[in-house]
Design a protein around this motif. Sequence first.
Motif, PDB file in Angstrom:
ATOM      1  N   ARG A 136      -6.484   6.015   6.912  1.00  0.00           N
ATOM      2  CA  ARG A 136      -5.280   6.788   6.618  1.00  0.00           C
ATOM      3  C   ARG A 136      -4.026   5.905   6.703  1.00  0.00           C
ATOM      4  NH1 ARG A 136      -1.037   8.906   8.585  1.00  0.00           N
ATOM      5  NH2 ARG A 136      -1.411   8.015  10.649  1.00  0.00           N
ATOM      6  N   ALA A 139      -3.886   4.048   3.465  1.00  0.00           N
ATOM      7  CA  ALA A 139      -3.581   4.878   2.292  1.00  0.00           C
ATOM      8  C   ALA A 139      -2.173   5.460   2.339  1.00  0.00           C
ATOM      9  CB  ALA A 139      -4.608   6.005   2.188  1.00  0.00           C
ATOM     10  N   GLU A 140      -1.717   5.883   3.516  1.00  0.00           N
ATOM     11  CA  GLU A 140      -0.452   6.610   3.603  1.00  0.00           C
ATOM     12  C   GLU A 140       0.714   5.748   4.060  1.00  0.00           C
ATOM     13  OE1 GLU A 140      -0.898  10.153   5.907  1.00  0.00           O
ATOM     14  OE2 GLU A 140      -2.699  10.812   4.815  1.00  0.00           O
ATOM     15  N   GLU A 141       0.444   4.695   4.827  1.00  0.00           N
ATOM     16  CA  GLU A 141       1.532   3.875   5.361  1.00  0.00           C
ATOM     17  C   GLU A 141       1.532   2.452   4.817  1.00  0.00           C
ATOM     18  OE1 GLU A 141       2.112   4.206   9.572  1.00  0.00           O
ATOM     19  OE2 GLU A 141       1.412   6.295   9.611  1.00  0.00           O
TER      20      GLU A 141
END
Length: 332
Positions: A136, A139-141
Amino acid sequence: MEPVVTLPDIEAARTRIEGHVIRTPLVPSPSLSAVTGADVRLKLDLLQPSGAFKLRGATNALLSLSPADRARGVTCCSTGNHGRAVAYAAGRLGIRAVICMSRLVPANKVRAIEALGAEARIVGRSQDEAAVEAGRLVAEEGMVMIPPFDHRDVVAGQGTCGLEIVEDWPEVDTVIVPLSGGGLIAGVAAAVKARRPAARIVGVSMDRGAAMQASLAAGHPVAVEEVASLADSLGGGIGLDNRITFAMCRALVDEVILVDEAAIARAMRHLYRAEQLVAEGGAAVGAAALLERSVTRPGGHIAVIVTGRGVDMDLFTRIASGEDVDPAAVSG
């Protein structure tokens, strides 16, 4: 099969990490030599500044990043030693690091990572659950993943340990390696067999949740239940989408041995009392295989990699004194 990581990759890694990682000694073990009747020598990678061999691969991977990737920061999932290595290398290079671990990771390893300036993020009850959080963050940061084993630069870095063994002891005919995700044994096997093709590579793991052994037996990567063990650093899966280490282990590893918790504890005591070494459970499994006389055709010149010292000292004192310890005590 041609190994995914080859000798030139490992030689390049050695040049890259020089000055960041030490060349560890290969020392005679009179006690294990007496038990086996062979010349046994211990490769003391527990002397690395981070406390374990993992510093080799983590440092090579971080030094291989572009300036832009360094600026994004790095993350990984870990059973402790890889996270500590990433934290150590990242701290030296000025890179932000977030280390994702499960609640099975001993508290002493979590504290050691935090002491190096990295963020320790505890998620779930297995390394696979911790890996979800690391994914995550990517993917997100936008962070960069530094996998604990299934990565070319990591495997090449770990292979420098094998290169040192065969250079320091050209007569070596058996190398015994703790086995988890396969990053160490894959790199070591590639280095050793490139220089000494007849040498045998023996992997050793605990008999509960040994993911690589189960995968090799099945012929493909499989999931296993991760449970508490004195060899906590060997826990976790190899990844169902494993790209590198499973194939290299299948091609290059000659034998896999499993040892039980009692044998691991005996080996920890033996290394302490006979060799004056404080070794964590996962680092003692090679000695356990020799003490249990489990190695088939062990050869006359045996190198055993003692991989790390990241053990809770209260737990270690109980084991060293001969106490029967519930493996659940290693979980944080």
